[in-house]
Design an enzyme around this catalytic site. Structure first.
Site, mmCIF file in Angstrom:
data_model
loop_
_atom_site.group_PDB
_atom_site.id
_atom_site.type_symbol
_atom_site.label_atom_id
_atom_site.label_comp_id
_atom_site.label_asym_id
_atom_site.label_seq_id
_atom_site.Cartn_x
_atom_site.Cartn_y
_atom_site.Cartn_z
ATOM 1 N N SER A 183 0.826 -1.210 0.000
ATOM 2 C CA SER A 183 0.000 0.000 0.000
ATOM 3 C C SER A 183 0.856 1.254 0.000
ATOM 4 O O SER A 183 0.372 2.345 -0.310
ATOM 5 C CB SER A 183 -0.937 0.014 1.214
ATOM 6 O OG SER A 183 -0.199 0.203 2.414
ATOM 7 N N ALA A 216 -1.147 0.809 10.816
ATOM 8 C CA ALA A 216 -0.513 -0.518 10.834
ATOM 9 C C ALA A 216 -0.707 -1.271 9.512
ATOM 10 O O ALA A 216 -1.771 -1.186 8.903
ATOM 11 C CB ALA A 216 -1.087 -1.339 11.995
ATOM 12 N N PRO A 217 0.338 -1.965 9.058
ATOM 13 C CA PRO A 217 1.672 -2.116 9.683
ATOM 14 C C PRO A 217 2.642 -0.976 9.371
ATOM 15 O O PRO A 217 3.750 -0.955 9.879
ATOM 16 C CB PRO A 217 2.174 -3.425 9.080
ATOM 17 C CG PRO A 217 1.559 -3.453 7.707
ATOM 18 C CD PRO A 217 0.197 -2.832 7.866
ATOM 19 N N GLY A 219 2.689 0.984 5.896
ATOM 20 C CA GLY A 219 3.021 1.250 4.488
ATOM 21 C C GLY A 219 3.082 2.728 4.159
ATOM 22 O O GLY A 219 4.013 3.194 3.491
ATOM 23 N N ASP A 235 -3.078 3.501 15.356
ATOM 24 C CA ASP A 235 -3.709 2.216 15.021
ATOM 25 C C ASP A 235 -3.650 1.312 16.246
ATOM 26 O O ASP A 235 -2.647 1.310 16.966
ATOM 27 C CB ASP A 235 -2.985 1.535 13.849
ATOM 28 C CG ASP A 235 -3.863 0.529 13.120
ATOM 29 O OD1 ASP A 235 -4.381 -0.388 13.789
ATOM 30 O OD2 ASP A 235 -4.037 0.655 11.899
ATOM 31 N N ASP A 255 -8.311 5.087 18.260
ATOM 32 C CA ASP A 255 -9.243 5.087 17.132
ATOM 33 C C ASP A 255 -8.875 6.239 16.199
ATOM 34 O O ASP A 255 -8.819 7.399 16.620
ATOM 35 C CB ASP A 255 -10.668 5.257 17.668
ATOM 36 C CG ASP A 255 -11.722 5.225 16.566
ATOM 37 O OD1 ASP A 255 -11.363 5.311 15.373
ATOM 38 O OD2 ASP A 255 -12.914 5.127 16.905
ATOM 39 N N ASP A 271 -5.768 5.655 5.173
ATOM 40 C CA ASP A 271 -6.217 4.611 4.239
ATOM 41 C C ASP A 271 -7.099 3.600 4.983
ATOM 42 O O ASP A 271 -7.034 2.402 4.737
ATOM 43 C CB ASP A 271 -5.007 3.918 3.601
ATOM 44 C CG ASP A 271 -5.398 3.029 2.422
ATOM 45 O OD1 ASP A 271 -6.442 3.292 1.806
ATOM 46 O OD2 ASP A 271 -4.654 2.078 2.131
ATOM 47 N N LYS A 300 -13.253 4.617 -0.142
ATOM 48 C CA LYS A 300 -13.694 3.355 -0.746
ATOM 49 C C LYS A 300 -15.024 3.601 -1.456
ATOM 50 O O LYS A 300 -15.891 4.316 -0.951
ATOM 51 C CB LYS A 300 -13.853 2.269 0.321
ATOM 52 C CG LYS A 300 -12.667 2.150 1.276
ATOM 53 C CD LYS A 300 -11.350 1.898 0.565
ATOM 54 C CE LYS A 300 -10.181 1.937 1.552
ATOM 55 N NZ LYS A 300 -8.885 1.734 0.892
#
Length: 349
Positions: A183, A216-217, A219, A235, A255, A271, A300
């Protein structure tokens, strides 16, 4: 040259048709859009001479959401042999061009044509220069040849400064081995698209601060760390150990929708897989409240009415910022590395 060819991600031909048809109606360019499902392209057929050129001159390609590339021109049938002579004859009515790109569509058939294009480009370029149809020191448009097969090509032109940055709109970005997820390329492509390269050293400068929501993780965090930007990674999941060892990342188990930085930051990126309206509201809040100067957020997309939904969300963001009295630039693009999503960029002015 009354046809406008637009490349896109396979499956988004309908969105391209809706988008270009709306712009054409506003600009009073008569015509109609058509596309075959999963063909990775759409066409706008203009009903009047010069219509395609007017559309391209009145629109900024960078402002279009779903098209990856565009060109105005015509289809040409080619023989099995001596394709170059037929192309040269067809180009007699075209302006002298200053660059040449051979393109294919983003389909399995298109990928199979890539080898043909690579072999064909050098002799074609040589013939174009010799015939005076290509002057690479000149200021003419870019010649864009989109091959649908070895026997059919769309012969198009576009201004180099008002079309895609890369052939077919597909960036050649190398996945960094140290990045914890693929990502990471989404954010790098977003920066290429929304920020002129000559401004990177000032707008993505070492020592700046950023927040990565849903990190996370890591990117997207990796891209900021790679430019020596200090990152608050938000995260509840674990972050990549190497990123944490960089000394540039502070991990907040919180959050992403409720987290707020102690002081304003230069960048916010996000993202998170969530309903697009919620991510759009988050984007408006961060820019509107001055929590960050620039932001990149992915939205999305729903299964249907995707262009209409994106347009509605962008209008909601613009209206919300206007109500706050905040001026900001708003950009949106379906990037090559995006899937069922678009990437939004906001910059507080």
């Amino acid at each position: 040259m009354n046809t406008l060819l637009l490349h896109c991600r396979p499956g988004f031909e309908g969105e391209v048709c809706a988008e270009i048809s709306e712009h054409a109606a506003i600009l009073e360019v008569a015509g109609y859009a058509k596309a075959r499902p999963d063909s990775a392209c759409a066409e706008f057929i203009c009903s009047e001479p010069g219509g395609a050129e007017r559309l391209m001159r009145r629109l900024r390609f960078a402002d279009l959401i779903f098209p990856r590339q565009w060109a105005r021109g015509d289809y040409l049938q080619l023989p099995e042999t001596d394709r170059i002579s037929v192309l040269l004859a067809h180009l007699a009515d075209y302006p002298v061009c200053s660059s040449l790109w051979l393109e294919v569509l983003d389909t399995n058939d298109g990928k199979e044509l890539s080898n043909f294009c690579r072999k064909f480009e050098a002799p074609l370029r040589k013939a174009l220069v010799k015939a005076g149809r290509l002057d690479e020191q000149g200021k003419g448009p870019r010649l864009l040849l989109t091959f649908k097969s070895g026997r059919e090509v769309f012969v198009g032109i576009a201004e180099a400064n008002n079309s895609a940055l890369w052939p077919m709109g597909i960036p050649r970005l190398k996945f960094p081995r140290q990045a914890p997820s693929r990502s990471t390329l989404k954010l790098e492509e977003a920066w290429h698209h929304f920020i002129p390269r000559e401004q990177w050293d000032t707008r993505l400068a070492a020592g700046m601060t950023g927040v990565d929501l849903g990190a996370a993780p890591g990117g997207w965090t990796w891209q900021m760390v790679n430019r020596h930007i200090k990152v608050s990674a938000v995260d509840n999941g674990p972050m990549n150990a190497d990123l944490m060892d960089s000394g540039l990342v502070e991990h907040f188990r919180a959050d992403g929708f409720t987290f707020r930085p102690k002081r304003p930051v230069d960048w916010m990126v996000c993202d998170i897989v969530e309903k697009p309206a919620r991510n759009a509201a988050l984007l408006e809040t961060w820019i509107g409240e001055g929590l960050c100067r620039e932001a990149v957020v992915n939205l999305k997309l729903p299964m249907k009415q995707r262009y209409a939904e994106v347009k509605r969300l962008l209008e909601r963001i613009a209206d919300g910022l206007a109500e706050r009295g905040v001026k900001a630039s708003i950009g949106c693009k379906q990037l090559y590395h995006d899937r069922e999503e678009v990437t939004c960029h906001l910059r507080r002015l």
